[in-house]
Design a protein around this motif. Structure first.
Motif, PDB file in Angstrom:
ATOM      1  N   VAL A 198      -6.759  -1.858  -2.406  1.00  0.00           N
ATOM      2  CA  VAL A 198      -5.463  -1.403  -2.945  1.00  0.00           C
ATOM      3  C   VAL A 198      -4.877  -0.331  -2.033  1.00  0.00           C
ATOM      4  O   VAL A 198      -3.672  -0.310  -1.756  1.00  0.00           O
ATOM      5  CB  VAL A 198      -5.628  -0.861  -4.396  1.00  0.00           C
ATOM      6  CG1 VAL A 198      -4.332  -0.237  -4.897  1.00  0.00           C
ATOM      7  CG2 VAL A 198      -6.093  -1.959  -5.332  1.00  0.00           C
ATOM      8  N   GLN A 258      -5.250   0.013   1.215  1.00  0.00           N
ATOM      9  CA  GLN A 258      -4.657  -0.595   2.418  1.00  0.00           C
ATOM     10  C   GLN A 258      -3.381  -1.368   2.078  1.00  0.00           C
ATOM     11  O   GLN A 258      -2.424  -1.356   2.839  1.00  0.00           O
ATOM     12  CB  GLN A 258      -5.667  -1.509   3.128  1.00  0.00           C
ATOM     13  CG  GLN A 258      -6.682  -0.734   3.971  1.00  0.00           C
ATOM     14  CD  GLN A 258      -6.034   0.270   4.931  1.00  0.00           C
ATOM     15  OE1 GLN A 258      -5.029  -0.011   5.587  1.00  0.00           O
ATOM     16  NE2 GLN A 258      -6.589   1.479   5.000  1.00  0.00           N
ATOM     17  N   GLU A 259      -3.395  -1.995   0.911  1.00  0.00           N
ATOM     18  CA  GLU A 259      -2.194  -2.731   0.487  1.00  0.00           C
ATOM     19  C   GLU A 259      -1.019  -1.749   0.348  1.00  0.00           C
ATOM     20  O   GLU A 259       0.095  -2.023   0.785  1.00  0.00           O
ATOM     21  CB  GLU A 259      -2.496  -3.385  -0.863  1.00  0.00           C
ATOM     22  CG  GLU A 259      -1.767  -4.678  -1.120  1.00  0.00           C
ATOM     23  CD  GLU A 259      -1.995  -5.135  -2.559  1.00  0.00           C
ATOM     24  OE1 GLU A 259      -0.991  -5.399  -3.241  1.00  0.00           O
ATOM     25  OE2 GLU A 259      -3.158  -5.193  -3.003  1.00  0.00           O
ATOM     26  N   LYS A 316       0.213  -0.553   3.772  1.00  0.00           N
ATOM     27  CA  LYS A 316       0.905  -1.584   4.567  1.00  0.00           C
ATOM     28  C   LYS A 316       2.146  -2.123   3.846  1.00  0.00           C
ATOM     29  O   LYS A 316       2.823  -3.005   4.355  1.00  0.00           O
ATOM     30  CB  LYS A 316      -0.048  -2.734   4.864  1.00  0.00           C
ATOM     31  CG  LYS A 316      -1.091  -2.327   5.885  1.00  0.00           C
ATOM     32  CD  LYS A 316      -2.053  -3.445   6.187  1.00  0.00           C
ATOM     33  CE  LYS A 316      -3.079  -2.964   7.205  1.00  0.00           C
ATOM     34  NZ  LYS A 316      -4.366  -3.649   7.068  1.00  0.00           N
ATOM     35  N   SER A 317       2.432  -1.591   2.676  1.00  0.00           N
ATOM     36  CA  SER A 317       3.542  -2.134   1.885  1.00  0.00           C
ATOM     37  C   SER A 317       4.882  -1.685   2.457  1.00  0.00           C
ATOM     38  O   SER A 317       4.940  -0.885   3.390  1.00  0.00           O
ATOM     39  CB  SER A 317       3.436  -1.644   0.438  1.00  0.00           C
ATOM     40  OG  SER A 317       3.737  -0.255   0.408  1.00  0.00           O
TER      41      SER A 317
END
Ligand code: AMP
Ligand code: ZN
Length: 464
Positions: A377, A379-380, A383-384
């Motif tokens: 989560v 990293q998500e 990178k969002s």
């Protein structure tokens, strides 16, 4: 949102609700201070720290008690062998008291390096001898004890449900029992509540008691100390998985026999750290790895170990390897660079918490502390397409559980603005598979004195 935790007692995940609203009594078995903690021990303490932080994140006030075992833990199984503290004292030519205070200090330094929050109460076994004797007297009055030549024992056959935590098959255990067992014990699983000092020997640590001069058995200390500081019916008790079959099983038997009430509602256990080949890392092997030798002496940030521990769920065994340490070191550096970039971005201030990512984060931590999912989560989020300000607000909020020191990352270490632009351009070039441009930008970054490392997970820019 509800917090689900796996309970070793019931062998399933269940919604956690404390005995008193908003307050959690947490007891974690502390270190036996006859040597340095090894990174296996520290894996368990990291798991317990995450648990405490997750409870706090969920709004509970946590009273956390941790003992220091400075007497009574013997080298052999089932009350055989030598006291580990007295053995440590002989090994180093110091007194058992000096050994205990030296390794207690070392342990506190280790946990500080790992950003593990100190317990609300530290308690030493040697400081609570009177409480332990009082508890043993209750067991004696209730008829649970018997005497042998070397101590006072708990009769496990008198306690119904002795195996309710371990689910062991006692008959099979009996057949495989070692020959060294004490022949005066009525049942193989019986354990010492009080051991006598051997005849003609003056131990360094010994006390008078109603049964004779000696010292408490290892298990009684945790029952006496948890009840002293938390009351006699409690919320969560933790330790490593190696404590299930004997130490925690015996704690439950003697505590419930004494009070007639259930002891702890939730029992949580961290799986072990093994060395290559699946062998448990153990202090008795003497070739164990410490935070000092594995991280600090090599100039590796010890928080890389905390980061490494998050890659495996706490109930799954974890295997130590130099490669996994190197991967964690790179992963942590990468995360630090990402956060530093956010901190120096012109639009970093004033972001609100990104609600959907916070929900995903809560879902992961509240699903039995699923840290591998939390890391995904994280990293998500980074990178969002959210704004830098929202990403920063999110990651700093998550760090209340991660404990990776993201709020206090040194601003001076931040990548300079010009470098940040090159990094962004190179990431775009790599995404567009423009390898010529990507190589050219890498050379430019390296000319500024930074090291570029490419991996499947992306690019890392490291300040050497
Ligand atoms: P000790 O200092 O041996 O009393 O252990 C301190 C804590 O470390 C206890 O919760 C143990 O269950 C735990 N522990 C011991 N060995 C390991 C290991 N190899 N991996 C993870 N935890 C461990
Ligand atoms: Zn304990």
């Amino acid at each position: 949102m509800t917090l689900n935790l796996y309970n070793t007692l019931t062998r399933r995940k269940a919604v956690f609700s404390p005995l008193f609203p908003d307050f959690v009594g947490l007891y974690t078995c502390g270190p036996t201070v006859y040597n340095f903690a090894h990174i296996g021990n520290l894996r368990t303490f990291i798991f317990e720290d995450v648990l405490k932080r997750v409870l706090t994140y969920n709004g509970f006030a946590v009273k956390h008690v941790m003992n220091i075992t400075d007497v009574g833990h013997l080298t052999g199984d089932r009350d055989m062998g030598e006291d580990k503290l007295e053995k440590g004292a002989r090994r180093e030519g110091k007194s058992a008291w000096e050994i205990a205070s030296f390794y207690t200090r070392a342990f506190r330094q280790d946990i500080a390096h790992l950003n593990i929050i100190e317990p609300s109460v530290w308690c030493r076994a040697t400081e609570t001898i009177a409480d332990q004797i009082a508890l043993i007297r209750i067991l004696e009055e209730k008829g649970y004890t018997y005497r042998t030549r070397d101590g006072l024992y708990f009769d496990t056959a008198r306690f119904k449900d002795y195996t309710k935590l371990s689910h062991q098959n006692l008959e099979a255990l009996q057949e495989g029992a070692r020959v060294e067992r004490n022949p005066e014990k009525r049942n193989m699983t019986d354990f010492a509540l009080w051991k006598f000092s051997p005849p003609g020997v003056q131990r360094q640590m010994e006390w008078d008691s109603p049964w004779g001069v000696g010292f408490p058995g290892w298990h009684i200390e945790c029952s006496a100390m948890s009840m002293k500081y938390l009351g006699d019916h409690l919320d969560i008790h933790c330790g490593g998985a190696d404590h299930v079959d004997v130490h925690h099983t015996n704690e439950i038997a003697q505590s419930e026999a004494a009070t007639g009430k259930p002891f702890f509602n939730f029992w949580m256990h961290g799986a072990l750290l093994n060395i290559a080949g699946g062998k448990k890392m153990a202090k008795s092997d003497e070739n164990f790895l410490t935070l000092e030798t594995t991280f600090l002496k090599k100039g590796i940030n010890p928080l890389a170990y905390r980061y490494a521990a998050f890659q495996t769920h706490y109930r799954k065994p974890m295997e130590y390897s130099e490669e996994s340490v190197a991967a964690a070191q790179n992963g942590l550096r990468h995360l630090y660079n990402q956060v530093r970039s956010l901190k120096t971005a012109p639009t970093a201030a004033g972001g609100g918490l990104p609600a959907d990512f916070q929900a995903k984060f809560c879902e992961a931590i509240n699903d039995d502390l699923n840290m591998p999912r939390v890391m995904a989560v994280v990293q998500e989020l980074l990178k969002s397409s959210l704004s830098d300000a929202e990403k920063l607000a999110g990651i700093l909020d998550f760090d209340r559980v991660l404990g990776l020191g993201l709020a206090s990352l040194d601003q001076d270490d931040a990548l300079p603005e010009a470098l940040r632009k090159l990094v962004d351009q190179r990431e775009a070039a790599r995404a567009a598979r423009n390898w010529a441009l990507s190589d050219q930008l890498r050379d430019e970054i390296q000319a500024m004195g930074y090291v570029v490392q490419d991996s499947r997970d992306g690019m890392q820019v490291i300040k050497p």
